[in-house]
Write a protein that holds these residues in place. Structure first.
Motif, short mmCIF file in Angstrom:
data_model
loop_
_atom_site.label_atom_id
_atom_site.label_comp_id
_atom_site.label_asym_id
_atom_site.label_seq_id
_atom_site.Cartn_x
_atom_site.Cartn_y
_atom_site.Cartn_z
N VAL A 94 44.36 31.87 36.62
CA VAL A 94 43.08 32.41 37.06
C VAL A 94 41.93 31.71 36.33
O VAL A 94 40.95 31.28 36.94
CB VAL A 94 43.01 33.94 36.83
N THR A 100 43.33 33.56 42.17
CA THR A 100 42.20 34.50 42.23
C THR A 100 42.48 35.81 41.52
O THR A 100 41.55 36.57 41.25
CB THR A 100 41.86 34.81 43.70
N HIS A 101 43.74 36.09 41.21
CA HIS A 101 44.05 37.35 40.54
C HIS A 101 45.31 37.19 39.70
O HIS A 101 46.09 36.25 39.89
CB HIS A 101 44.25 38.47 41.55
N ASN A 102 45.49 38.11 38.76
CA ASN A 102 46.67 38.13 37.89
C ASN A 102 47.54 39.30 38.31
O ASN A 102 47.24 40.46 37.99
CB ASN A 102 46.23 38.28 36.42
N HIS A 105 48.69 41.80 35.59
CA HIS A 105 47.70 42.57 34.82
C HIS A 105 47.91 44.07 35.04
O HIS A 105 48.04 44.54 36.17
CB HIS A 105 46.29 42.18 35.23
#
Length: 311
Positions: A94, A100-102, A105
């Motif tokens: 990212v 665009t996202h993890n 997380h």
């Protein structure tokens, strides 16, 4: 910016850990193993990195816990480390603009049972150290010096085998050793008189003979070829000494046994937990406080055995 291939993305992250984050070679190797297994899992699902969802990561944690991918089942602590590795990798992607996202997380690691360090008694330590020095030639002098140093300083085995001669100061009364812990964090730890005697005997009477077989190295502890002693060889020395000392199997002698014993015996003797924290090189006192539970258990056992109205 086009996304790199999976192999290239992995290597970029490992380079980042090594160069920019200063992670040790052992840590980077562990991340490589964890992430290679993760990549194999994604390949089995025919999933690209940018297609990974939170559910995929949660499923993967279950897979490594059970070993259903054909790999070894991981204990909770190892699964948590694996999750941390892939969370860091996805976060790196990212940050680099490749994702665009993890998806990892916010996923909580598997719950770990509270594990108390395994320590051996002072009497068992004495038997272990005496056994290490049994025999003729330079080997026993080296082995005794190594184990005396480990118990005297609480050093990790990796820290001990990475010692160079310049890291040792064997001046009586002020003897100390410079250790490099996790993240190359440096600390200076006092060395007790018994370890000073053992180290001095090794440095004067044994190390020159071992060094003669090699090409010259600043390492303190050498193998029979005159090269730096490996961590695996140091562990083998500890294990062989434990067998020779006749320590019970329940002692579970491991690379960390003398480090755990060092901390436990200091706290039992009244040492302040924050002093022990500094000696061990723990970043947080919370890590050190687990040893206070060990000594509390020991006190409870003595109380139950000794007090007339304890039971």
């Amino acid at each position: 910016m086009p996304a790199p291939t999976t192999a290239r993305a992995l290597q970029e992250y490992l380079d980042h850990l090594t160069i920019e984050r200063g992670r040790s070679a052992n840590t980077v190797a562990a991340y490589r193993r964890d992430l290679s297994r993760y990549i194999a899992y994604l390949d089995s699902l025919e999933l690209a990195l940018d297609a990974v969802t939170t559910q995929v990561v949660e499923d993967y944690v279950v897979v490594v816990r059970t070993g259903s991918d054909g790999g070894a089942p991981l204990a909770a602590g190892s699964a948590a480390r694996s999750l941390a590795a892939l969370r860091g990798w996805h976060g790196f992607l990212v940050d680099e603009g490749h994702a665009t996202h993890n998806p990892a997380h916010g996923i909580r690691p598997p719950a770990q049972g509270k594990r108390l360090p395994k320590a051996i008694s002072t009497h068992e330590v004495e038997r272990l150290l005496e056994a290490a020095g049994t025999g003729d030639g330079p080997g026993p002098l080296r082995d005794r010096a190594l184990l005396e140093l480990l118990y005297s300083t609480g050093a990790r085995i990796s820290e001990a085998v990475n010692l160079d001669v310049d890291d040792l100061d064997l001046t009586p009364g002020t003897a100390a050793v410079r250790l490099f812990g996790k993240g190359s964090k440096e600390r200076v730890v006092p060395v007790g008189s018994y370890a000073v005697v053992a180290l001095d005997a090794y440095m004067v009477r044994a190390r020159p003979e071992l060094a003669g077989a090699g090409r010259g190295t600043p390492a303190v502890f050498l193998n029979t070829r005159g090269a730096r002693l490996s961590r695996q060889s140091a562990w083998a020395i500890l294990r062989a000494s434990a067998e020779l000392a006749g320590l019970p199997e329940s002692a579970h002698v491991s690379p960390h046994t003398l480090r755990h014993s060092f901390a436990t015996h200091l706290l039992s003797g009244g040492a302040d937990v924050r002093v022990v924290q500094e000696l061990l090189g723990h970043a947080s006192v919370t890590t050190t406080q687990i040893y206070t539970m060990v000594t509390a258990d020991a006190m409870r056992e003595v109380y139950v055995q000794s007090h007339p109205r304890a039971l």
